[in-house]
Design a protein around this motif. Structure first.
Motif, PDB file in Angstrom:
ATOM      1  N   ALA A  37       0.842  -1.299   0.127  1.00 57.04           N
ATOM      2  CA  ALA A  37      -0.012   0.077   0.014  1.00 57.04           C
ATOM      3  C   ALA A  37       1.013   1.290  -0.048  1.00 57.04           C
ATOM      4  N   GLY A  76      -8.150   3.590  -5.149  1.00 54.09           N
ATOM      5  CA  GLY A  76      -8.280   2.303  -4.695  1.00 54.09           C
ATOM      6  C   GLY A  76      -7.663   0.959  -5.238  1.00 54.09           C
ATOM      7  N   LYS A 117      -5.928  -0.925  -2.294  1.00 50.90           N
ATOM      8  CA  LYS A 117      -7.023  -1.676  -1.677  1.00 50.90           C
ATOM      9  C   LYS A 117      -7.507  -2.980  -2.358  1.00 50.90           C
ATOM     10  N   GLU A 167      -6.737  -6.759  -1.146  1.00 49.90           N
ATOM     11  CA  GLU A 167      -7.716  -7.601  -0.622  1.00 49.90           C
ATOM     12  C   GLU A 167      -7.739  -8.981  -1.334  1.00 49.90           C
TER      13      GLU A 167
END
Length: 262
Positions: A43, A125, A128, A132
């Protein structure tokens, strides 16, 4: 300490137990120090990646990137990874479009590092979404390391719903299933097809899959697997048949009751 799934039972009984404990086990997996370190690093750093070289030169970033698409075993194949990312997916001749394993196409499309437009790594995004996917795939791998069939069932439950919802022809969906090593392992097992079946003419494979689906589900449409009940029946049949093939001592009555029970 690495995550160790709790799988006290195998087969369909084990699957039902895993379903009931999934939320708790996933939370435990996601909170392990190594997973958190990998996710935090990705990230923090992925936004600066603009070229294939940027990605393949950073082992920690590459580990998460490949893991998010189930390609972690390819991490030492940097030349292949770089070629896939450099070619992108726009041209028919791009390597990702020519490889039978469509996970490479998904990787190249998501990262969009071919220089023809804005890289995926710069999109809102992105980190993320990829982290995930990485967590999910990592959990499936951990489960599969203990029980291969359970790992395959988890993978199918995630993949088949999305594939069934795609706006493509029914034949194209079935061909996508036939082209996926993990998906076809479940379908072949549930349909009772031998390993040699994969060497049969592809059009014949398609016809057999449709016939088997019609007999088992009352429909030869791949789109039916958008429905959770159809997926559950497929997984149940796969796991029961797998246990029988492994030599479990099922009576004919127990087999029938297991396949009928929810």
């Amino acid at each position: 300490m690495s995550f160790q799934p709790v799988l006290p039972l195998s087969g369909y009984a084990g699957w039902r137990l895993l379903e009931r404990t999934m939320e708790r086990q996933r939370a435990s997996h996601d909170q392990t120090p190594q997973i958190q370190k990998d996710v935090d690093y990705f990230a923090a750093k992925i936004g600066s990646v603009r070229t294939p070289e940027d990605l393949v030169s950073d082992y920690r970033l590459l580990k998460v990137a490949l893991g998010a698409f189930g390609l972690e075993e390819a991490i030492n194949g940097k030349a292949l990874i770089k070629k896939v990312l450099t070619d992108g997916t726009t041209e028919k001749t791009a390597l990702a479009n020519r490889l039978s394993d469509k996970r490479w196409h998904a990787l190249a499309k998501a990262f969009a590092l071919d220089g023809t437009g804005s890289p995926g790594t710069a999109s809102d995004g992105f980190a993320k979404k990829i982290t995930e996917q990485f967590r999910t795939r990592s959990f499936e791998t951990a489960v599969g390391n203990l029980d291969e069939n359970m790992g395959l069932a988890l993978s199918l439950n995630r993949e088949i719903g999305a594939l069934a919802s795609e706006t493509m022809s029914e034949n194209a969906k079935w061909f996508s299933i036939l082209g996926s090593k993990s998906l076809r392992a479940v379908f072949d097992g549930a349909f009772g097809l031998p390993q040699q079946f994969a060497s049969v003419d592809l059009d014949r494979q398609l016809a057999v899959y449709k016939d088997k689906a019609q007999a088992m589900f009352g429909s030869n449409s791949a789109s039916q697997f958008k429905d959770a009940e159809s997926r559950e029946k497929l997984i149940k049949t796969f796991l029961v048949r797998s246990e029988i093939s492994a030599g479990s001592t099922y009576s004919s009555g127990q087999i029938a009751l297991t396949l009928l029970a929810r």
